[in-house]
Write a protein that holds these residues in place. Structure first.
Motif, mmCIF file in Angstrom:
data_model
loop_
_atom_site.group_PDB
_atom_site.id
_atom_site.type_symbol
_atom_site.label_atom_id
_atom_site.label_comp_id
_atom_site.label_asym_id
_atom_site.label_seq_id
_atom_site.Cartn_x
_atom_site.Cartn_y
_atom_site.Cartn_z
ATOM 1 N N GLU A 1 0.901 -1.360 -0.151
ATOM 2 C CA GLU A 1 0.019 -0.231 -0.019
ATOM 3 C C GLU A 1 0.833 1.234 0.007
ATOM 4 N N VAL A 2 0.496 2.225 -0.644
ATOM 5 C CA VAL A 2 1.173 3.482 -0.564
ATOM 6 C C VAL A 2 1.131 4.088 0.651
ATOM 7 N N VAL A 3 2.282 4.479 1.064
ATOM 8 C CA VAL A 3 2.312 5.368 2.421
ATOM 9 C C VAL A 3 2.173 6.882 1.813
ATOM 10 N N ARG A 4 2.943 7.115 0.912
ATOM 11 C CA ARG A 4 2.969 8.400 0.498
ATOM 12 C C ARG A 4 3.778 8.641 -0.799
ATOM 13 N N LYS A 5 3.616 9.704 -1.549
ATOM 14 C CA LYS A 5 4.766 9.987 -2.454
ATOM 15 C C LYS A 5 5.801 10.729 -2.041
ATOM 16 N N VAL A 6 7.133 10.359 -2.277
ATOM 17 C CA VAL A 6 8.209 10.873 -1.620
ATOM 18 C C VAL A 6 9.099 11.960 -2.368
ATOM 19 N N GLY A 7 8.666 11.861 -3.637
ATOM 20 C CA GLY A 7 9.396 12.905 -4.585
ATOM 21 C C GLY A 7 9.412 12.326 -6.108
ATOM 22 N N GLU A 8 10.149 13.022 -6.799
ATOM 23 C CA GLU A 8 10.141 12.775 -8.195
ATOM 24 C C GLU A 8 11.623 12.649 -8.631
ATOM 25 N N SER A 9 11.821 12.016 -9.520
ATOM 26 C CA SER A 9 13.196 12.086 -10.101
ATOM 27 C C SER A 9 13.046 11.822 -11.837
ATOM 28 N N SER A 10 14.336 12.257 -12.552
ATOM 29 C CA SER A 10 14.282 11.963 -14.181
ATOM 30 C C SER A 10 15.590 11.509 -14.326
ATOM 31 N N PHE A 11 15.497 10.783 -15.617
ATOM 32 C CA PHE A 11 16.852 10.495 -16.121
ATOM 33 C C PHE A 11 16.712 10.290 -17.349
ATOM 34 N N VAL A 12 17.706 10.193 -18.526
ATOM 35 C CA VAL A 12 17.966 10.256 -19.709
ATOM 36 C C VAL A 12 18.205 8.673 -20.149
ATOM 37 N N SER A 13 17.554 8.203 -20.848
ATOM 38 C CA SER A 13 17.967 6.781 -21.237
ATOM 39 C C SER A 13 17.879 6.675 -23.024
ATOM 40 N N ASP A 14 18.469 5.815 -23.555
ATOM 41 C CA ASP A 14 18.559 5.472 -24.840
ATOM 42 C C ASP A 14 17.342 4.381 -25.307
ATOM 43 N N TYR A 15 16.467 4.769 -26.015
ATOM 44 C CA TYR A 15 15.430 3.829 -26.377
ATOM 45 C C TYR A 15 15.070 3.722 -27.758
ATOM 46 N N ARG A 16 15.352 2.389 -28.418
ATOM 47 C CA ARG A 16 15.679 2.361 -29.635
ATOM 48 C C ARG A 16 16.324 3.428 -30.395
ATOM 49 N N GLY A 17 17.634 3.829 -29.968
ATOM 50 C CA GLY A 17 18.288 4.762 -30.595
ATOM 51 C C GLY A 17 17.965 6.346 -30.640
ATOM 52 N N GLN A 18 16.818 6.350 -29.765
ATOM 53 C CA GLN A 18 16.479 7.824 -29.441
ATOM 54 C C GLN A 18 16.697 8.068 -28.009
ATOM 55 N N GLU A 19 16.999 9.208 -27.604
ATOM 56 C CA GLU A 19 17.297 9.842 -26.470
ATOM 57 C C GLU A 19 15.933 10.126 -25.811
ATOM 58 N N THR A 20 15.542 9.453 -24.589
ATOM 59 C CA THR A 20 14.444 9.559 -24.013
ATOM 60 C C THR A 20 14.557 10.160 -22.620
ATOM 61 N N LYS A 21 13.333 11.124 -22.267
ATOM 62 C CA LYS A 21 13.634 11.672 -21.082
ATOM 63 C C LYS A 21 12.536 10.919 -20.111
#
Length: 139
Positions: free
Chosen positions: A67-87
């Motif tokens: 069960e979700v206690v609470r949202k603790v934050g957000e984060s982001s990263f860049v990955s390579d998906y099928r040759g395209q940079e994806t955020k």
């Protein structure tokens, strides 16, 4: 809102009553970060809320109900998906486990419950470490 080239994800930082955090080691078959330790996480389904996504990924990746206690934050990263940079935009949640038996999808995976002071004893990347620390700072 879906922006082309952007992906939404949700992560589950599972903490049990002993204040231990669940880490799962990725399969060596994974293209992205094979054999690295981290928290259960994955892409949201179309129309799925981040909370529901975190709980679904938790169940898919560990067999645990939570069960979700609470949202603790957000984060982001860049990955390579099928040759395209994806955020990748990720919502991170503190989750309380409602079941105890961890079942991993791949035989070469592993899991471990660690106290916050023990997290760096395994090969966890900085990104996952930050996600866990977000949850610990707010717990």
């Amino acid at each position: 809102m879906d922006i082309p080239g952007n992906r939404r994800l949700a992560a589950a930082v599972v903490m049990n009553d002993e204040q231990q955090v669940l880490l799962v080691r990725r399969s060596e078959k994974e293209r992205f970060l094979p054999r690295v330790w981290g928290v259960p996480c994955g892409k949201l389904e179309p129309g799925e809320s981040p909370e529901d996504g975190a709980l679904r990924e938790l169940k898919e990746e560990t067999g645990l109900l939570g069960e979700v206690v609470r949202k603790v934050g957000e984060s982001s990263f860049v990955s390579d998906y099928r040759g395209q940079e994806t955020k990748n935009w990720q919502d991170n949640f503190l989750i309380r486990p409602l079941s105890g038996q961890v079942t991993l999808p791949e035989p070469d995976q592993d899991h471990i419950w660690l106290r916050p002071s023990q997290l760096t004893q395994v090969d966890i990347d900085d990104y996952n470490l930050d996600v866990v620390r977000q949850a610990l700072m707010n717990s």
